[in-house]
Structures are given as C-alpha cells and as structure tokens.
Design an enzyme around this catalytic site. Structure first.
Site, PDB file in Angstrom:
ATOM      1  CB  SER A 128      -0.773  -0.349   0.927  1.00  0.00           C
ATOM      2  OG  SER A 128      -1.866  -1.329   0.732  1.00  0.00           O
ATOM      3  CD  GLU A 243      -2.056 -10.839   2.399  1.00  0.00           C
ATOM      4  OE1 GLU A 243      -2.474 -10.187   1.448  1.00  0.00           O
ATOM      5  OE2 GLU A 243      -2.133 -10.492   3.162  1.00  0.00           O
TER       6      GLU A 243
END
Ligand SMILES: Cc1cc2nc3c(=O)[nH]c(=O)nc-3n(C[C@H](O)[C@H](O)[C@H](O)COP(=O)(O)OP(=O)(O)OC[C@H]3O[C@@H](n4cnc5c(N)ncnc54)[C@H](O)[C@@H]3O)c2cc1C
Length: 386
Positions: A128, A243
């Site tokens: 991010s 994930e």
C-alpha cells in the site's frame, strides 16, 4: 476430497500435541505490536523452529519437516487448540515464504527461508501507498536500475509489523514509462538500509501495529528482486492468493473462536435473549463450513490444482465470520463487553473487545471486501466491468 486421516496423520497430530503441551508458554505473551511483545514472540518462533515446527510443509533444508498441506492444517488445529502465541512473522512464513518457493532462485530459497522459519528475520509487507490501496496498480514508488543496484524512492504505508520488522517485501515501479500493472517489480528490502526511514503508526488500540516506510535513494542489490524484472504483478498475485485463499487465516483460528463463543454463551445462557443462541449456532456452523471448504482447497492443491480467484470468496467468508463471532460475543457480554483487556476483574472478557477491534479490520486488509466482490463479479461470474 478424502476426509479420513491416515495412521501417519494421527501420529503427526499426537507428536505436535505433545510438543506444544510441553512448550507453549503458560501465560499469554505481550502483544507483538509492542517492542517487548515483538521480541517475546520472536523468541517463541525461535523455539518453535528449534523443535522443527516453525513451518511444517516446507522442505527440511529450509527449516520445515517436509509435511504436506493436510499435515499443516492438522498442525494449525493443534496450535490453536494449545492456545499458542500468534505468529509474529506471518507476512514472512505464510505469504512471502510460499512466493519464494514458487518464484525464488535456489540461492534466494537458501538465503531467506531458514532465517524466516526461525524469525531471525521478520518481514513486513509493503504494497500500500498513500495513493495506492485498493487500486494497487497505481503504485508510484520507484526502483530504478543503476548498475547492479536498484535505487528506491517513494513511500509505503500500513506495513503490518513494520515498526519492528527487519525486512520488507514490496512492489516498486522499475520502468517509469509504464503504467498500471506493467513495469512493476517485486523487491526484498532490508529495513536498516541507508535511505530507509520507518515511522511507526499507532492503531485503534494504541499499539504500533503498522509503519509507514520512506525511501530516499535507498540502494538494494538486484539480487533482491523476486521473479523477473517488470513481472512483479504476477508474483504479487501469487502472494495475494496465499493471503486470501489459504495460509493467512487457517480454519483452526475460527474453530477456536467458535468454541470459545459456545463456552461463553453456555456460561451466560440464562441472561441471553433466545435469538443469541441462533447467532452462536450460525457462527459455529460458519467455522465448520470454512474448515470443510479449506480441506477441499487443500485436497485440490495436493492433486496439482492452484489457488485461483475463489480466494476472494474465501477472504470475504473468513473476515465476515470473524466479525460476526466477535459481535455475538459482545452481545452476550452486554455492558461487560466494554471492559478493556487487563481491567480489574475483566478476566477473559477483554480479549473479546480486543478481538472485535481487530476483526473490524478483516474486511479491509488483504484487499477490501468490496474489491473481492468486484473480482468475484468479473472473474468468477463473468459480469461486465460496469
Ligand atoms: C489491519 C490492517 C493491516 C494492513 N496491513 C498491510 C500491510 O501489511 N501491507 C500493506 O501494504 N497494506 C496493509 N494494509 C492496507 C490495506 O491493504 C489497505 O487499507 C486496503 O487495500 C484498502 O486501501 P485504502 O486503505 O487505501 O482504501 P481505499 O483504496 O482508498 O478504499 C476506500 C474505500 O473505497 C472502496 N473502494 C475503492 N475502490 C473501489 C472499487 N473499485 N470498487 C468498490 N469499492 C471500492 C474500498 O473498498 C474502501 O471501502 C493493512 C490494512 C489494515 C486495516
């Protein structure tokens, strides 16, 4: 899908159970989002590794015991059953580790995996950026080639465990003339490199669970690139699959919470509205359904299948289940639910509030649930983009 365990599986379970019974700390460790707790968890990981239990499905030479994914699920069940500490290196062992196994060179596997298994090196995930969250292809941080090095500039944010971690894996734009998914490269960066500044971020519960990371002409060797230059998106999608689809949230975690919820309800059944019983049952069934679905995924992987876009279905399911379980617990506890962990006479009550606060982030991290719904609509259902 074969739901029967072999005698070898039973023996494996018994061995894991015995080791955990003898070694799991009697008292919970302090949170790994504090300096003290981070070190305590690192020490625990080192002990786990010395016992050969750090990452059971990895090859022995990389710190595992060559178990299959079914045995990993069994180990996870025993791990949560024993109430063992959270895995401080989860970004490493559950996300980067399998990606290195898939895309790493032999040198990279030998260099990174054993130190990851022992948590001598703890990892943070740097995807991010301030202007690239859901829209990860908008990444702007650059890593430009200068001889045998990349020169990195830019900023990452929301890096979990970043405040205390040793390394960061992330995606950087290596070709400044490209846009979106092209020209990105997956690079492994030591956080103590000159030009790297780590600034801890305090989260909702007051602990430093995150960091923002700034790069000012930080130099890393090109040997730290994972996969091919310019193909970072492909490598990162493999990490995201692990994930969302399998490793980050094993079913045992939710089965354990569901069992605690049933116990909580039983202890307070006299004071609860009847509708809460249905909620508790729904949560318990959700945890069982998630377990069966994961066993199905593992059976598929063991027969040569791959994690695909259905990882998005999985991610929505576990994150919403976790939220539902914690909301139900707070409803059972009524006004007592406001007791903070460690408050006088709080007992185990505080852990529900703590868990609830964290469960609120489930629909956000690992790609928000809105984005997962877009993936399902477009990639699984074949609906038009607009
Ligand atoms: C607990 C936690 C841990 C995290 N750990 C890490 C980490 O270790 N490393 C890391 O790199 N990041 C991490 N993150 C960051 C996380 O990946 C991002 O917060 C997430 O991807 C959303 O990005 P954003 O915050 O920029 O929100 P935005 O992308 O700005 O989104 C804001 C809202 O708009 C919605 N939205 C945006 N685009 C669309 C669309 N196309 N269609 C429908 N809805 C849309 C989103 O769903 C969201 O509700 C973590 C976040 C949390 C909460």
């Amino acid at each position: 899908m074969d739901l029967a365990y072999t005698p070898e599986h039973d023996a494996f379970r018994a061995e894991a159970r015995a080791w955990l019974a003898a070694n799991v700390p009697a008292e919970p460790l302090p949170s790994f989002d504090t300096a003290e707790g981070f070190q305590a968890h690192r020490d625990w990981e080192s002990k786990l590794n010395a016992g050969g239990w750090a990452m059971v499905p990895w090859p022995v030479e990389y710190g595992g015991r060559g178990a299959d994914l079914l045995e990993w699920l069994i180990f996870e069940e025993e791990y949560y059953r024993a109430n063992a500490p959270g895995r401080v290196n989860q970004n490493g062992i559950f996300l980067l580790g399998p990606t290195i196994m898939e895309y790493g060179t032999d040198e990279q596997k030998a260099r990174y995996l054993p130190r990851m298994a022992s948590s001598e090196e703890v990892w943070a995930q740097g995807w991010s950026e301030p202007n690239a969250g859901s829209d990860m292809a908008a990444i702007q941080a650059t890593a430009l080639r200068d001889g045998d090095e990349f020169v990195i500039n830019g900023q990452k944010t929301w890096a979990s465990r970043g405040a205390f971690a040793d390394w960061l894996f992330g995606m950087f734009r290596t070709d400044p003339d490209t846009e979106r998914h092209r020209g990105l490269t997956f690079i492994l960066v030591p956080l103590d490199s000159p030009g790297v500044t780590v600034r801890p971020i305090e989260q909702l519960d007051g602990e430093t669970g995150f960091a923002e990371v700034f790069f000012d002409d930080a130099r890393v060797s090109v040997v730290n690139q994972l996969g091919k230059e310019g193909e970072g998106w492909k490598v990162a999608m493999s990490t995201a699959g692990f994930e969302r689809g399998l490793m980050l949230r094993s079913p045992a975690r939710f089965q354990r919470t569901a069992q605690r919820l049933v116990d909580l309800y039983r202890a307070h059944a006299d004071e609860c509205e009847p509708a809460l019983r249905d909620e508790v049952v729904r949560c318990w069934m959700g945890a069982e359904a998630y377990t069966l679905e994961t066993y199905r995924t593992v059976s598929r992987l063991l027969s040569g299948g791959k994690i695909g876009f259905e990882a998005s279905l999985n991610k929505i399911f576990w994150s919403e289940l976790d939220l539902a379980m914690h909301r139900t617990a707070l409803a059972i506890l009524g006004h007592r639910a406001e007791l903070l962990p460690g408050a006088p006479s709080a007992g185990d009550v505080g852990s529900w509030l703590d868990g609830y606060l964290f469960s609120l982030s489930g629909p956000i991290y690992a790609g928000t649930n809105e984005i997962q719904r877009n993936v399902i609509a477009e990639r699984i259902l074949g609906l038009p983009r607009s």
